[in-house]
Enzyme design. Sequence first.
Site: not given
Length: 281
Positions: A33, A37, A61, A148-149, A185
Amino acid sequence: MKLITTIKEIREIVSEWKKAGKTVGLVPTMGYLHEGHQSLIRQAHAENDKVVVSVFVNPTQFSANEDLSSYPRDIENDLEKSHEAGASLIFHPEVSEMYPDGFNTYIEAFGVTEVLEGASRPTHFRGVTTVVGKLFNIVQPDRAYFGQKDAQQAAVIEQMVRDLNFPVKVVCCPIIREEDGLAKSSRNVYLSEEEREAALVLSQSLKLAKKMLEQGEKSAEKIKQTMTEKIQQEPLAEIDYIKIVDHRSLQDVAVIEAAVLIPIAVRIGNTRLIDNFVFGE
């Protein structure tokens, strides 16, 4: 800060909260995090009585050519960051807890999943919808918070919630950036000092696009060409895609007449970064 590892225990805790009339917010994460986050957790804390942060590096994923084992992990940092931001507890299950032997049921969305990230990662969103669907069933949140990223991910989850009638409100929160514009990120940790500087070309190209839109440019092709030229000036950058799509359907648009999402994916060295912004919403 409680660390819960089993579905049975998290269900028991949430059941007690619900009996007491408490609202529950869920922030699904893969851990490691950062401030981005934390912004989701803070918003969840402001809007709910209790906040569950899930920390689970979801294997379904990851594509075959992606290294699941190298994904950054730091549960102690996650506990600290979650506590600082107002979380009630962390749900941190083992893979075997979420996908026991014999697991063979998946949730798959269509339309919004085959484009953008889904074009090069065909099984990615099936993993996302499956794990988020499981988390919704396990935690039973009133609201769930996404960044939103990962705009496509948020759109996919919103479609899943609509189509399958999950009683959850999906909340999409703004991108958190470094002072120089780089979107925060977990993947930024992979960048060398030189690559970190080169990565600024993503947000710089988006600023150019925004300026053109504000000045009245309607041609998606002209905007994409300007962005392409800007990114190609950076030797360490390799474009995966630059798109201008309808904000909801994520389908390409040629003439900009309504709200659009402008997402980009660029490799800086060996690290693939994404960024975006919405215009006209």
